[in-house]
Scaffold this motif. Sequence first.
Motif, PDB file in Angstrom:
ATOM      1  N   TYR A 191     -51.320  -8.316   8.572  1.00 40.51           N
ATOM      2  CA  TYR A 191     -50.931  -8.989   7.327  1.00 40.51           C
ATOM      3  C   TYR A 191     -51.222  -8.100   6.122  1.00 40.51           C
ATOM      4  N   SER A 242     -41.283 -10.168  17.758  1.00 38.38           N
ATOM      5  CA  SER A 242     -41.700 -11.378  18.465  1.00 38.38           C
ATOM      6  C   SER A 242     -41.841 -11.094  19.951  1.00 38.38           C
ATOM      7  N   SER A 246     -43.654 -21.769  17.716  1.00 39.42           N
ATOM      8  CA  SER A 246     -44.294 -20.728  16.908  1.00 39.42           C
ATOM      9  C   SER A 246     -44.578 -19.496  17.753  1.00 39.42           C
ATOM     10  N   GLU A 247     -44.478 -18.325  17.158  1.00 42.90           N
ATOM     11  CA  GLU A 247     -44.792 -17.076  17.841  1.00 42.90           C
ATOM     12  C   GLU A 247     -46.310 -16.993  17.985  1.00 42.90           C
ATOM     13  N   THR A 289     -48.212 -13.629  16.046  1.00 39.68           N
ATOM     14  CA  THR A 289     -48.111 -13.431  14.600  1.00 39.68           C
ATOM     15  C   THR A 289     -47.829 -14.758  13.917  1.00 39.68           C
ATOM     16  N   ASP A 290     -48.523 -15.004  12.823  1.00 38.18           N
ATOM     17  CA  ASP A 290     -48.263 -16.168  11.991  1.00 38.18           C
ATOM     18  C   ASP A 290     -47.045 -15.853  11.118  1.00 38.18           C
ATOM     19  N   ALA A 322     -45.172 -17.744   9.313  1.00 39.53           N
ATOM     20  CA  ALA A 322     -45.196 -18.371   7.996  1.00 39.53           C
ATOM     21  C   ALA A 322     -45.997 -17.518   7.010  1.00 39.53           C
ATOM     22  N   ARG A 323     -47.132 -17.015   7.466  1.00 38.82           N
ATOM     23  CA  ARG A 323     -47.963 -16.172   6.604  1.00 38.82           C
ATOM     24  C   ARG A 323     -47.233 -14.888   6.252  1.00 38.82           C
TER      25      ARG A 323
END
Length: 304
Positions: A225, A242, A250-251, A254-255, A257-258
Amino acid sequence: MTINRRRFLANSTRLAALGLAAPFMGFVGRSHSAGSESFFKISLAQWSLHRQLRSGTLKVLDFPVKTRKVFGIGAVEYVNQFFKDQAKDLKFLTAMRARAEDHNVRSLLIMVDGEGDLGDPDKGKRKQAIENHYKWIEAAKHLDCHSVRVNAAGQGSREEVAKASVEGLRALSEFAQDFNINVIVENHGGYSSNGEWLSQVLHRVDMPNCGSLPDFGNFGDYDRYLGVQQLMPFAQGISAKSFEFDSAGSEINTDFARMLRIIRDAGYRGYVGIEFEGPGDEDHGIMATKRLLEHLGRKMEVST
């Protein structure tokens, strides 16, 4: 597509706080149309289908066709190793461009590997690597791409490879200027997987057509990040790496959304490329990544 000045200055301040020099304000690719559902558009990296391409199940010329018909995606990112002997084959490149245009698919870039180290401290080897990339600059122009993705790699100390990478990238970018092509660097192993190192290299190159392609993965032990945040001021593309997904879609590595908040807050308004590398069915992995990006993109647009 340009970085909002206020956000750009905010990014510069954050980088300064991390001990990095303020980055240059570079050209960052083509803009997306106003009124779209998300702040970004989705593209598909050819590597996502590497097993199908290597097995011959999918032909190279059919990649943009499948991208449109099966996945409903309107932009592609090519990988040179799938047509490594055809960089100068104008008949083949013309056919590739026609396939894309006939299906209303935009060709964005060519990911270039296997042409030598642009950051080789040996001047002769570095010069050869630079010249090896020329044909891909020309191929990208023929395909109507905006960029080639290259690697900042070499053998030596951190500073030796940084100095050589600056020289190699600058020389290649100078050549690419005449073709209106950008030279963009991915965090892709070695020193380049360190966001601080790569952002400093790009700042030292200091050319508007030399930037970054932040990849959600490929950071090794480095904070992914933080790495993406450090590379965003130079971003002329994004690679949404991914692998696997949980039951909620959700993956798991890795987040997303972040990551997308980091990208949005940097003022980026270009393409986010799907690069599925996980096990199992490639088509399913691509669609899972697309659904996740679309869901988060709509959600973030509403929340801004």
